[in-house]
Design a protein around this motif. Structure first.
Motif, mmCIF file in Angstrom:
data_model
loop_
_atom_site.group_PDB
_atom_site.id
_atom_site.type_symbol
_atom_site.label_atom_id
_atom_site.label_comp_id
_atom_site.label_asym_id
_atom_site.label_seq_id
_atom_site.Cartn_x
_atom_site.Cartn_y
_atom_site.Cartn_z
ATOM 1 N N ASN A 158 0.806 -1.218 0.000
ATOM 2 C CA ASN A 158 0.000 0.000 0.000
ATOM 3 C C ASN A 158 0.843 1.273 0.000
ATOM 4 O OD1 ASN A 158 -2.981 -0.905 0.327
ATOM 5 N ND2 ASN A 158 -1.800 -2.226 1.668
ATOM 6 N N GLY A 159 2.168 1.102 -0.131
ATOM 7 C CA GLY A 159 3.064 2.255 -0.208
ATOM 8 C C GLY A 159 3.003 3.127 1.033
ATOM 9 N N ILE A 160 2.894 2.471 2.213
ATOM 10 C CA ILE A 160 2.822 3.227 3.464
ATOM 11 C C ILE A 160 4.178 3.138 4.156
ATOM 12 C CG2 ILE A 160 1.632 3.462 5.696
ATOM 13 C CD1 ILE A 160 -0.734 1.924 4.370
ATOM 14 N N SER A 161 4.639 4.256 4.694
ATOM 15 C CA SER A 161 5.924 4.305 5.392
ATOM 16 C C SER A 161 5.765 3.724 6.791
ATOM 17 C CB SER A 161 6.404 5.750 5.470
ATOM 18 O OG SER A 161 7.285 5.907 6.551
ATOM 19 N N ALA A 162 6.818 3.008 7.262
ATOM 20 C CA ALA A 162 6.797 2.451 8.617
ATOM 21 C C ALA A 162 7.084 3.543 9.652
ATOM 22 C CB ALA A 162 7.821 1.323 8.734
ATOM 23 N N GLU A 163 7.344 4.758 9.175
ATOM 24 C CA GLU A 163 7.648 5.869 10.069
ATOM 25 C C GLU A 163 6.408 6.362 10.821
ATOM 26 O OE1 GLU A 163 11.007 7.531 9.924
ATOM 27 O OE2 GLU A 163 11.283 5.500 9.123
ATOM 28 N N ILE A 164 5.241 6.222 10.173
ATOM 29 C CA ILE A 164 4.042 6.800 10.778
ATOM 30 C C ILE A 164 3.349 5.791 11.702
ATOM 31 C CG2 ILE A 164 3.612 8.399 8.842
ATOM 32 C CD1 ILE A 164 1.277 6.336 8.177
ATOM 33 N N THR A 165 2.504 6.298 12.580
ATOM 34 C CA THR A 165 1.760 5.426 13.489
ATOM 35 C C THR A 165 0.525 4.896 12.750
ATOM 36 O OG1 THR A 165 2.512 6.748 15.345
ATOM 37 C CG2 THR A 165 0.629 5.303 15.736
ATOM 38 N N LEU A 166 0.397 3.575 12.782
ATOM 39 C CA LEU A 166 -0.735 2.951 12.078
ATOM 40 C C LEU A 166 -1.940 2.831 13.013
ATOM 41 C CD1 LEU A 166 0.627 -0.209 10.222
ATOM 42 C CD2 LEU A 166 -0.160 1.929 9.187
ATOM 43 N N ASN A 167 -3.115 3.195 12.502
ATOM 44 C CA ASN A 167 -4.340 2.920 13.257
ATOM 45 C C ASN A 167 -4.836 1.533 12.880
ATOM 46 O OD1 ASN A 167 -4.732 5.327 14.791
ATOM 47 N ND2 ASN A 167 -5.102 6.370 12.832
ATOM 48 N N VAL A 168 -4.852 0.650 13.854
ATOM 49 C CA VAL A 168 -5.234 -0.736 13.599
ATOM 50 C C VAL A 168 -6.513 -1.044 14.377
ATOM 51 C CG1 VAL A 168 -4.518 -3.153 13.810
ATOM 52 C CG2 VAL A 168 -2.827 -1.399 13.234
ATOM 53 N N GLU A 169 -7.558 -1.428 13.615
ATOM 54 C CA GLU A 169 -8.838 -1.727 14.249
ATOM 55 C C GLU A 169 -8.963 -3.232 14.414
ATOM 56 O OE1 GLU A 169 -12.114 -0.050 12.077
ATOM 57 O OE2 GLU A 169 -13.604 -1.137 13.283
ATOM 58 N N TYR A 170 -9.286 -3.689 15.635
ATOM 59 C CA TYR A 170 -9.468 -5.139 15.817
ATOM 60 C C TYR A 170 -10.946 -5.465 15.965
ATOM 61 C CZ TYR A 170 -9.494 -3.975 20.855
ATOM 62 O OH TYR A 170 -9.772 -3.428 22.078
ATOM 63 N N THR A 171 -11.284 -6.653 15.491
ATOM 64 C CA THR A 171 -12.681 -7.098 15.478
ATOM 65 C C THR A 171 -12.678 -8.618 15.613
ATOM 66 O OG1 THR A 171 -14.713 -7.131 14.176
ATOM 67 C CG2 THR A 171 -12.671 -7.122 12.937
ATOM 68 N N PRO A 172 -13.682 -9.196 16.281
ATOM 69 C CA PRO A 172 -13.686 -10.662 16.394
ATOM 70 C C PRO A 172 -13.529 -11.289 15.016
ATOM 71 C CG PRO A 172 -15.486 -9.722 17.665
ATOM 72 C CD PRO A 172 -14.888 -8.606 16.885
ATOM 73 N N ALA A 173 -12.633 -12.260 14.917
ATOM 74 C CA ALA A 173 -12.354 -12.855 13.603
ATOM 75 C C ALA A 173 -13.574 -13.617 13.112
ATOM 76 C CB ALA A 173 -11.161 -13.787 13.701
ATOM 77 N N LEU A 174 -13.827 -13.446 11.833
ATOM 78 C CA LEU A 174 -14.876 -14.222 11.192
ATOM 79 C C LEU A 174 -14.252 -15.563 10.845
ATOM 80 C CD1 LEU A 174 -17.726 -14.182 9.937
ATOM 81 C CD2 LEU A 174 -16.631 -13.484 7.814
ATOM 82 N N VAL A 175 -14.868 -16.634 11.342
ATOM 83 C CA VAL A 175 -14.314 -17.950 11.059
ATOM 84 C C VAL A 175 -14.799 -18.388 9.680
ATOM 85 C CG1 VAL A 175 -14.058 -20.285 11.973
ATOM 86 C CG2 VAL A 175 -14.501 -18.371 13.516
ATOM 87 N N PRO A 176 -13.896 -18.863 8.838
ATOM 88 C CA PRO A 176 -14.338 -19.256 7.482
ATOM 89 C C PRO A 176 -15.466 -20.263 7.554
ATOM 90 C CG PRO A 176 -11.944 -19.366 7.675
ATOM 91 C CD PRO A 176 -12.469 -19.072 9.051
ATOM 92 N N PRO A 177 -16.601 -19.962 6.935
ATOM 93 C CA PRO A 177 -17.728 -20.892 7.017
ATOM 94 C C PRO A 177 -17.486 -22.115 6.137
ATOM 95 C CG PRO A 177 -18.355 -18.782 6.023
ATOM 96 C CD PRO A 177 -16.881 -18.805 6.112
ATOM 97 N N VAL A 178 -17.792 -23.276 6.688
ATOM 98 C CA VAL A 178 -17.647 -24.503 5.910
ATOM 99 C C VAL A 178 -19.021 -25.144 5.707
ATOM 100 C CG1 VAL A 178 -15.292 -24.968 6.681
ATOM 101 C CG2 VAL A 178 -17.229 -25.874 7.995
ATOM 102 N N HIS A 179 -19.103 -25.975 4.679
ATOM 103 C CA HIS A 179 -20.361 -26.639 4.363
ATOM 104 C C HIS A 179 -20.697 -27.644 5.456
ATOM 105 C CE1 HIS A 179 -22.842 -29.766 2.272
ATOM 106 N NE2 HIS A 179 -23.527 -28.675 2.015
ATOM 107 N N VAL A 180 -21.901 -27.534 6.014
ATOM 108 C CA VAL A 180 -22.322 -28.420 7.093
ATOM 109 C C VAL A 180 -23.298 -29.468 6.570
ATOM 110 C CG1 VAL A 180 -23.517 -28.529 9.305
ATOM 111 C CG2 VAL A 180 -22.018 -26.598 8.812
ATOM 112 N N ALA A 181 -24.294 -29.015 5.803
ATOM 113 C CA ALA A 181 -25.333 -29.943 5.353
ATOM 114 C C ALA A 181 -26.102 -29.354 4.184
ATOM 115 C CB ALA A 181 -26.303 -30.229 6.500
ATOM 116 N N SER A 182 -26.750 -30.220 3.411
ATOM 117 C CA SER A 182 -27.678 -29.797 2.363
ATOM 118 C C SER A 182 -28.929 -30.656 2.452
ATOM 119 C CB SER A 182 -27.046 -29.953 0.977
ATOM 120 O OG SER A 182 -26.025 -29.010 0.792
ATOM 121 N N PHE A 183 -30.091 -30.012 2.350
ATOM 122 C CA PHE A 183 -31.363 -30.741 2.410
ATOM 123 C C PHE A 183 -32.011 -30.723 1.031
ATOM 124 C CE2 PHE A 183 -31.914 -28.742 6.926
ATOM 125 C CZ PHE A 183 -30.773 -29.425 7.364
#
Ligand SMILES: [Mg+2]
Lengths: 379, 469
Positions: free
Chosen positions: B79-104
């Motif tokens: 992203n062409g961002i310099s490591a010199e600046i302070t990064l704003n990092v937002e954390y959020t509960p991770a979305l777990v990759p959904p897997v196929h459970v069943a089909s009816f």
């Protein structure tokens, strides 16, 4: 040294002319054999199709789901389908062989829409009997068409009227008010062009003699003018004065189809000799523009009728071509025509490709009928 | 430079924040200096250490509207961002990759689904639903409603309606509560059913008439016993779910109203009669099919609607007046509300999702545009675990998960910010197809316990779920 091209006004790029159809959004599978004709209903909810299997089908436009079907003939293909204009009632006209059918597909209608549609077809019963055509002892000729009930099997499906004409019908086109429609029977000679009146169950043959083989006919969108295409020319007639107005000479060997711009002053013509022609009725009897984009015959052409400056053609090379076509009211300025997109997807079967094209009433979407047995929605 | 010389470790200042109130740090650690070699997992450990959680939670990280899917170093380079600046990092509960459970499996195309569980709206309105007793209801083009348990057992099926030989294909179905189901479709009638879990029956209790073209979608609000029906006839109805609270049905819409129709109806009469009623309110103003109407979250006297006439409208249900209208560039096919960012999400036939701010003073038509689907977007629902999450179902045969925080500026004029999907779920055993042939998704619902439930042209209800953390 001036490049002559640089003196021409620059055409806008397709990107600036969005929206127009670019992608296949649904495939309609079910016909056995070629699909000959399609029509999108005035609401834009249904696609009707007719094909070589003798079956008329109605599909949900957005999903491609078949909702309704009826077999009209064991021997003849359904060569034409066309919804009656108007949103209050729902009537589909379809032709197979020498018969035209008027259909109220009640299974997909609410009771009041069914009733208003039935009423439109029912008022004409008995009209012919109440107006005897034999007067003063003169023996009447065979009527040009026989309007009848098609029998219990078809009536139970909502096929309510059968109109038997003398020669095989290849095209149907409605007048915008929904009272009249015209049918074309190319081999019919003096009966090639017929005009049918819905409320009177009456068929008239406006032309005793037509020079050339009839191909297609259209009512003018706002004036009492009627266009008829034969193999080489398109004639316009004043219906009120009963006289010939103009003869257009597209310079084609064989016209397949034409359509009238909703403004009424411009026409597009498709030809079996692979050309698409734009006629400006104010300019000349010769085409204003000739467009050669296809490798094979053009079978169908259609203007968008709902206010978008779009038109399309369908070809035996398996593709549809989408054009921008803006008509300016100013008499000094000519129409702007820009090719926008080639739509591919239909397969060519026995040298036949796309048989018909129709536009959605409002959106920049079109549908196509293929010799490959499918219909497609493009958006 | 010699290749065997290891460069000194680069570090970057980060400032951690979250929009989830329950996950904020009790003491702000301020800017933290971390190696740029860190990835999601190490950052997640860092957040857990600040939170002092007993069982660590997995987190995802957003930097400038993008999820961190690499090392910080690679992210800065890309992203062409310099490591010199302070990064704003937002954390959020991770979305777990959904897997196929069943089909009816169904006999025909499945048009609609809804979930009855402790966390679903119907579950909160009726009796408590114990874990493991979740139920799914499906509506099909074969005209039948089916109730399923999560093991894929079909517990009950409705009987076909006696509608005078009309098409019975259904387009939508909703649980009103654990004992009541509402469904509608191509015959334009909204039907209320009693579901008896013990007898395993679905019995029709009420027919609601107000439409003359198909009903495309329903919304329900059990506390007021109200149903919103969006119809292709350009109108929206507000119905009551009980006969005693409802006005009489309009005569001209009843299957007995016309000679031909009545004859067919009598022929197939099974002797049972169901009360028919009309609507309390008819909302008129749309000029083309209404695709979906919903109650405003938290205020069931207000409704939102999306139509093929390109507009989003806000309605006062008390007066039946349209109080606000937003015109977009495309036919709108579905609608859901995100209450916290206060956005309406609507799916279009032009293959994207538009997010709009419904508040009257909002000036922009679209706040955000979510791109990635290859065909019409026809169903939307909220992520039950994140106010910023969305799920969409499309005719391209995919379900996509989106996070409205994951967006970049720079769309076309009027598009607002543009986002890409976080996950793409295909139909079990079938690939995405832009023509949609055989794979179109028609409806999707998301609920925490059950997961993502979807249905479509493949004649299946499909369940996908993130593996437990
Ligand atoms: Mg046609």
């Amino acid at each position: 040294n001036i490049d002559p091209e640089s003196l021409l006004p620059k055409l806008p790029s397709p990107e600036e002319l969005k929206p127009f159809p670019t992608t296949c959004a649904a495939v309609f599978r079910g016909h056995e054999g070629r699909v000959r004709s399609i029509s999108i209903d005035p609401w834009g909810y249904f696609l009707a199709s007719g094909g070589d299997d003798g079956v008329v089908r109605i599909w949900e436009l957005l999903t491609g789901r078949q909702l309704w079907s009826v077999k009209l003939s064991d021997e003849d293909a359904v060569d034409a389908v066309s919804w009656r204009p108007g949103k209050e009632s729902t009537i589909l006209a379809a032709a197979a062989g020498e018969n035209i059918y008027l259909i109220v597909p009640f299974a997909i209608l609410s009771p009041d829409v069914e009733q208003s549609s039935r009423d439109l077809l029912d008022t004409g019963w008995g009209y012919a009997a109440s107006k005897p055509t034999a007067t003063n002892g003169v023996t009447t000729k065979e009527p040009p068409a026989r309007w009848s009930r098609p029998g219990i099997r078809l009536e139970d499906k909502g096929v309510l009227v059968q109109i038997a004409v003398r020669s095989s019908v290849k095209a149907i086109s409605w007048h915008r008010k929904g009272e009249y429609f015209t049918t074309i029977s190319p081999r019919g000679q003096s009966t090639a062009v017929a005009i049918h009146a819905l409320s009177k169950h009456l068929t008239q043959l406006p032309f005793r003699r037509l020079k050339g083989l009839a191909q297609s006919a259209q009512f003018h969108p706002s004036k009492p003018i009627f266009f008829v295409a034969t193999k080489n020319s398109i004639r316009s007639y004043d219906l009120a004065k009963q006289e010939l107005v103009k003869i257009l000479q597209p310079g084609a060997k064989w016209i397949s189809s034409f359509d009238v711009h909703p403004g009424g002053d411009n026409l597009i013509v498709g030809t079996y000799d692979k050309r698409l022609l734009w006629h400006d009725l104010d300019l000349s009897t010769k085409p204003y523009k000739t467009l050669r984009y296809h490798q094979e015959a053009i079978r169908a052409v259609a203007f968008h009728q709902g206010g978008l400056p779009l038109f399309a053609d369908a070809s035996d090379d398996g593709s549809l071509q989408i054009f921008h076509g803006r008509v300016v009211q100013d008499l000094m300025e000519n129409a702007t025509i820009v090719p926008l997109k080639v739509l591919r997807g239909h397969q060519v079967k026995s040298r036949l490709g796309v048989m018909d094209v129709d536009w959605h009433p409002r959106e920049p979407w079109c549908a196509s009928a293929g010799a490959d047995g499918t219909c497609r929605l493009w958006n | 430079m010699a290749s065997n010389t290891k460069p000194p470790e680069t570090k970057v200042q980060i400032r951690l924040s979250t929009r989830h109130l329950d996950l904020k740090f009790s003491e702000d650690p301020g800017a933290v200096l971390v190696p740029t070699s860190l990835r999601r997992l190490q950052l997640s450990r860092l957040v857990n250490s600040f939170l002092q959680t007993s069982t660590p939670l997995p987190f995802d990280f957003l930097i400038n509207g993008q999820f961190l899917r690499s090392s910080i170093d690679d992210f800065l380079t890309q992203n062409g961002i310099s490591a010199e600046i302070t990064l704003n990092v937002e954390y959020t509960p991770a979305l777990v990759p959904p897997v196929h459970v069943a089909s009816f499996e169904h006999d025909d195309w499945v048009s609609g689904v809804d979930i009855l569980s402790q966390g679903s709206p119907a579950g909160t309105w009726g009796a408590s639903i114990p874990s493991g007793q979740e139920r799914i209801v499906s509506s099909s083009y074969d005209g039948l409603i089916r109730v399923w348990d999560l093991s894929g057992n079909c517990l009950a099926v409705s009987a076909p309606p006696n509608n005078g030989s009309r098409i019975s294909s259904l387009k939508c179905v909703n649980w009103l509560n654990d004992k009541t189901i509402v469904a509608a479709g191509m015959d334009s009638v909204v039907r209320v059913f009693d579901y008896d879990a013990d007898a395993r029956t679905i019995t029709q209790s009420l027919e609601l008439y107000n439409h003359k073209w198909p009903v495309e979608n329903l919304a329900v609000h059990a506390p007021s016993d109200r149903i919103l029906a969006a119809s292709a006839d350009t109108t929206i109805s507000l119905f009551a779910a009980a006969a005693k609270d409802s006005p009489a049905a309009p005569d001209h819409l009843l299957p007995s109203s016309t000679t031909a129709s009545n004859k067919r109806r009598k022929k197939s009469n099974d002797g049972k009669t169901v009360p028919s009623r009309g609507a309390h309110r008819t909302l008129t103003g749309h000029t083309s099919a209404v695709s979906e109407a919903i109650f405003k979250p938290g205020d069931a006297t207000v409704a939102y609607s999306a139509s093929r006439d390109h507009t989003l409208r806000t309605w006062d249900l008390t007066t039946a007046n349209c109080v606000d209208m937003r015109t977009t560039a495309h036919p709108l096919l579905c609608l859901t509300a995100l209450p916290t960012p206060n956005l309406l999400a609507t799916g279009t036939s032009a293959r994207h999702i538009t997010l709009a701010d419904p508040r009257a003073d909002a000036t922009q038509i679209a706040a955000m545009t979510l791109r990635g689907h290859m065909n019409a977007v026809v169903s939307l629902d909220q992520d039950p675990s994140s106010e910023y999450g969305l799920v969409s179902g499309s005719h391209d045969g995919t379900i996509r998960i989106w996070d409205v925080r994951s967006v970049k500026p720079g769309g076309a004029v009027g598009e607002g910010q543009v986002g890409e999907s976080v996950y793409v779920i295909e139909r079990d055993g079938a690939k995405m197809k832009s023509s949609g042939e055989g794979v179109k998704v028609f409806s999707v619902r998301w609920e925490a316990e059950t997961g993502i439930v979807s249905c479509g042209e493949d004649k299946k209800v499909q369940i996908n779920k993130g593996e437990s953390r």
